[in-house]
Scaffold this active site. Structure first.
Site, PDB file in Angstrom:
ATOM      1  N   LYS A  18       5.832  -6.709  32.313  1.00 23.25           N
ATOM      2  CA  LYS A  18       6.622  -7.416  31.319  1.00 23.25           C
ATOM      3  C   LYS A  18       7.714  -6.498  30.748  1.00 23.25           C
ATOM      4  O   LYS A  18       8.612  -6.108  31.455  1.00 23.25           O
ATOM      5  CB  LYS A  18       5.683  -7.977  30.246  1.00 23.25           C
ATOM      6  CG  LYS A  18       4.460  -8.705  30.840  1.00 23.25           C
ATOM      7  CD  LYS A  18       4.870  -9.953  31.567  1.00 23.25           C
ATOM      8  CE  LYS A  18       3.819 -10.650  32.421  1.00 23.25           C
ATOM      9  NZ  LYS A  18       2.422 -10.386  32.291  1.00 23.25           N
ATOM     10  N   TYR A  57      -4.901 -13.767  26.059  1.00 24.94           N
ATOM     11  CA  TYR A  57      -4.255 -14.113  27.334  1.00 24.94           C
ATOM     12  C   TYR A  57      -5.243 -14.816  28.287  1.00 24.94           C
ATOM     13  O   TYR A  57      -6.385 -14.377  28.431  1.00 24.94           O
ATOM     14  CB  TYR A  57      -3.683 -12.828  27.956  1.00 24.94           C
ATOM     15  CG  TYR A  57      -3.272 -12.966  29.390  1.00 24.94           C
ATOM     16  CD1 TYR A  57      -2.315 -13.905  29.774  1.00 24.94           C
ATOM     17  CD2 TYR A  57      -3.844 -12.168  30.367  1.00 24.94           C
ATOM     18  CE1 TYR A  57      -1.952 -14.031  31.095  1.00 24.94           C
ATOM     19  CE2 TYR A  57      -3.482 -12.283  31.694  1.00 24.94           C
ATOM     20  CZ  TYR A  57      -2.538 -13.227  32.047  1.00 24.94           C
ATOM     21  OH  TYR A  57      -2.182 -13.361  33.366  1.00 24.94           O
TER      22      TYR A  57
HETATM   23  C1  LIG Z   1      -0.802 -10.192  27.064  1.00 23.08           C
HETATM   24  C2  LIG Z   1      -0.993 -10.044  28.547  1.00 23.08           C
HETATM   25  N1  LIG Z   1      -1.888  -9.157  29.014  1.00 23.08           N
HETATM   26  C3  LIG Z   1      -2.094  -9.002  30.324  1.00 23.08           C
HETATM   27  C4  LIG Z   1      -1.424  -9.745  31.266  1.00 23.08           C
HETATM   28  C5  LIG Z   1      -1.720  -9.581  32.732  1.00 23.08           C
HETATM   29  O1  LIG Z   1      -0.748  -8.829  33.363  1.00 23.08           O
HETATM   30  P1  LIG Z   1      -0.371  -8.926  34.926  1.00 23.08           P
HETATM   31  O2  LIG Z   1       0.194 -10.276  35.139  1.00 23.08           O
HETATM   32  O3  LIG Z   1       0.587  -7.809  35.103  1.00 23.08           O
HETATM   33  O4  LIG Z   1      -1.651  -8.744  35.678  1.00 23.08           O
HETATM   34  C6  LIG Z   1      -0.465 -10.670  30.832  1.00 23.08           C
HETATM   35  C7  LIG Z   1       0.279 -11.480  31.815  1.00 23.08           C
HETATM   36  O5  LIG Z   1       0.943 -12.426  31.475  1.00 23.08           O
HETATM   37  C8  LIG Z   1      -0.255 -10.821  29.445  1.00 23.08           C
HETATM   38  O6  LIG Z   1       0.638 -11.711  28.968  1.00 23.08           O
END
Ligand SMILES: Cc1ncc(COP(=O)(O)O)c(C=O)c1O
Length: 400
Positions: free
Chosen positions: A216, A116
């Site tokens: 998500k 990510y």
């Molecule tokens: C695989 C993954 N991990 C972590 C995150 C980060 O999460 P947040 O946007 O809730 O901080 C995302 C966000 O898109 C993600 O897709």
């Protein structure tokens, strides 16, 4: 007669998702109470000493702990098969706190190239600047695990992975990786955001820690930000008392309450997301204007067999390539039902062009190292009718 203090620990995870961790309620409310408070009061100074001295349990201040947040943490621990969990204000709150904690333990960090973009940004902006030893590996190389193990050898390591990865949809063999990490004394952290505990439980495959962007699939409705880390109690306690409290990225009670509501339908939603993503990826893979479709449910996906073994279903995320950035951008513009947006896991289908959006700020070499081609599009397949989704892509792809 229904026992209001029924403490049965149900074994089916669908039941756990709906019932949560049961705590007695004097009013027999169907839903958990929302403790929307910043602080908790004490009847007298003696009880202050009891709680702060650690002789009695009790809540003090919601940055440290809150009963609604604890309920959410309890449900995640059950669903992931962990001993304890700590909730955060966002997935990045959970990831940054965990990586800082592991770096403070003196661990050398290992990351796959396909990860990510926010995690990648955190590594560059913070871990690299602080001089934390960071190593990258390429899980698409045939001997990636052997080469990783040779570099872990005799080091206090931390391996942080995603499977499926965002947005390239790479699948890693979590059981083999866990075994290797254990043998070498490395901590294995799995970001399980794409699969959710309804489809995959990395701790049961041998991982040490599981992380989620609860924003998500756990929330599931696109109306909150949240994050969570699950693992062994001692480690989680130490995280909670350190980075979990003092970096300040605490989950709000209201978001914990929304998460408890969202999780009730997690299993149903993941089943439906997976079914619709399978239908859309089959359509896309047969389309002459689509060069490649990355969905682990397709037999042509290199990780298909592995995904069949370690996931219950293949999930709602897919990516595909239309060759050039201009074609990808045009396609995103032409879609009518599917909206352009960077999040995922919502009832509404969303498309993003990593080249222009999530990975826009990476330099070109880094972007291509991360597997981001100019024509790549990522779709979070929502819960709309599969025929409508396919019709939308069909009309967008059929214009000249
Ligand atoms: C695989 C993954 N991990 C972590 C995150 C980060 O999460 P947040 O946007 O809730 O901080 C995302 C966000 O898109 C993600 O897709």
């Amino acid at each position: 007669m229904k026992d209001p203090n029924d403490q049965t620990e149900y074994s089916s995870m669908e039941t756990v998702a709906i019932r949560g961790v049961h705590l007695p309620d004097p009013f027999r409310a169907l839903n958990p109470p929302l403790y929307q408070t910043s602080t908790f009061t004490f009847p007298d100074m003696e009880s202050v000493d009891q709680v702060l001295g650690g002789h009695e349990s009790g809540y003090v201040y919601s940055r440290g702990g809150n009963p609604t947040v604890s309920r959410f943490e309890g449900v995640i621990s059950r669903l992931e098969g962990g001993e304890a969990s700590r909730a955060f204000a966002s997935g990045m709150g959970a990831i940054s706190a965990t990586l800082i904690h592991l770096a403070r333990e003196g661990r050398k960090m290992f990351f796959p190239r396909y990860i990510y973009s926010g995690t990648r940004a955190f590594i560059h902006k913070f871990l690299n600047q602080w001089g934390v030893p960071v190593h990258w590996f390429d899980p698409r190389e045939t001997d990636w695990l052997e080469s990783l193990v040779s570099r872990l050898y005799h080091e206090a390591g931390c391996v942080f992975v995603e499977s499926p990865s965002n947005p390239t949809m790479d699948i890693l063999d979590l059981e083999r990786l866990s075994r290797a990490c254990r043998q070498e004394g490395a901590v294995l952290v799995v970001d399980n955001t794409f699969a959710s505990p309804a489809l995959q439980t990395p701790l049961l495959a041998g991982a040490d820690l599981v992380i989620h962007s609860a924003t998500k699939y756990l929330g599931g409705h696109g109306d909150l930000l949240g994050g969570v880390v699950t693992g062994k109690s001692d480690w989680i306690k130490s995280l909670a008392m350190g980075e979990g409290s003092f970096l300040g990225a605490t989950l709000s009670p209201f978001n914990a309450w929304l998460l408890l509501r969202g999780i009730k339908t997690l299993f149903l939603r993941m089943e439906a997301h997976s079914e619709k993503a399978m239908a859309l990826s089959s359509f896309l893979s047969g389309h002459p204007k689509v060069n490649a479709v990355h969905y682990p449910g397709l037999p042509s996906h290199p990780g298909h067999e592995m995904a069949r073994r370690q996931m219950k279903r293949f999930g709602g995320m897919l990516s595909f390539d239309v060759g050039t950035a201009s074609r990808a951008r045009l396609l995103a513009d032409r879609l009518k039902l599917v909206k352009i947006g960077v999040s995922l896991g919502d009832p509404e289908s969303l498309i993003e062009h990593p080249f222009s959006m999530s990975h826009r700020w990476l330099d070109p070499k880094e972007r291509s190292d991360a597997g981001i081609t100019p024509g790549l599009l990522r779709v979070s397949v929502g819960l709309e009718g599969a025929e409508d989704l396919i019709r939308d892509f069909d009309q967008a792809l059929s214009e000249p």
